[in-house]
Design a protein around this motif. Sequence first.
Motif, PDB file in Angstrom:
ATOM      1  N   ALA A   1     -11.033  15.374  13.633  1.00 29.13           N
ATOM      2  CA  ALA A   1     -11.721  15.880  12.444  1.00 29.13           C
ATOM      3  C   ALA A   1     -11.008  15.449  11.165  1.00 29.13           C
TER       4      ALA A   1
ATOM      5  N   GLN B   1      -8.032  16.067  10.245  1.00 29.11           N
ATOM      6  CA  GLN B   1      -7.122  17.086   9.739  1.00 29.11           C
ATOM      7  C   GLN B   1      -5.706  16.727  10.181  1.00 29.11           C
TER       8      GLN B   1
ATOM      9  N   ILE C   1      -9.978  20.430  18.788  1.00 31.02           N
ATOM     10  CA  ILE C   1     -10.192  20.456  17.339  1.00 31.02           C
ATOM     11  C   ILE C   1     -10.312  21.908  16.896  1.00 31.02           C
TER      12      ILE C   1
END
Length: 270
Positions: A223, A225, A253
Amino acid sequence: QKHAKPRRNMPRGPKKHLKRLNAPHSWMLGKMDGVWAPRPSTGPHKLRESFPLVLILRNRLKYALTMTEVTSICMRQLVKVDGRVRTDPTFPAGFMDVVSIEESGDHFRLLFDTKGRFILHRIEPKEQGYKLCRVTRVARTNKGIPYLATHDGRTIRYPDPLVRVNDTIRVNFESNKIVDFIRFEQGKLVMITRGRNAGRVGTLTHIERHLGSFDIVHVRDNADQTFATRLQNVFVIGNEQGPFISLPRSRGIKMTILQERQLRQQKGRA
């Protein structure tokens, strides 16, 4: 008048009980479900990093209602952990262990969800014959025989000389030998096993070396991040081509509380 004997502070021996409020968060036990929790036996995993078989059979799979029923299931030699029969209902299974119940055809791998809690990830029969182990030590015996130790208490002699500490090896249960290994380096796929990021999966992007302190590893997930954790919390599970094991539905995730709320609302409408 007799003098009192001086009191000696003697060790009380090993603890045999565990309060439910003191049980690990990863077990997901209810606070009001009783006073006690099953204390894991001594075994390949530490108490705070293990998951006893009784909680797998009774609390998760619902194959039993009581500890007595779990004991009878285990004593019939129906439960295997990493290909070996385990009759102790409080045997400490742990991260990456394969729990098999051949009577019902169930095979599970113990992993973490993105909140750091143990989950039973159902796997295919072709995946039940091996596991991934993190190398914790590489050394030689007094007679000069090379060996390595893993996170689950295994000792394997004459390993590949290229294997180093923090690498991950793929162990076959039948032969108890190393089939393959993954180097701990940038670009590898990793899973976090401890800390507030436990259960997250991502690509290792950078390693910070700190002499006299903890080394820090930076990870980026699918994602996009980024997060950081200590090097001791990182477990390599694959390379650039993909993971060596199947992953849970979330793919490691972590969602925010707003994303979780939106997902629950969508399920409620459906």
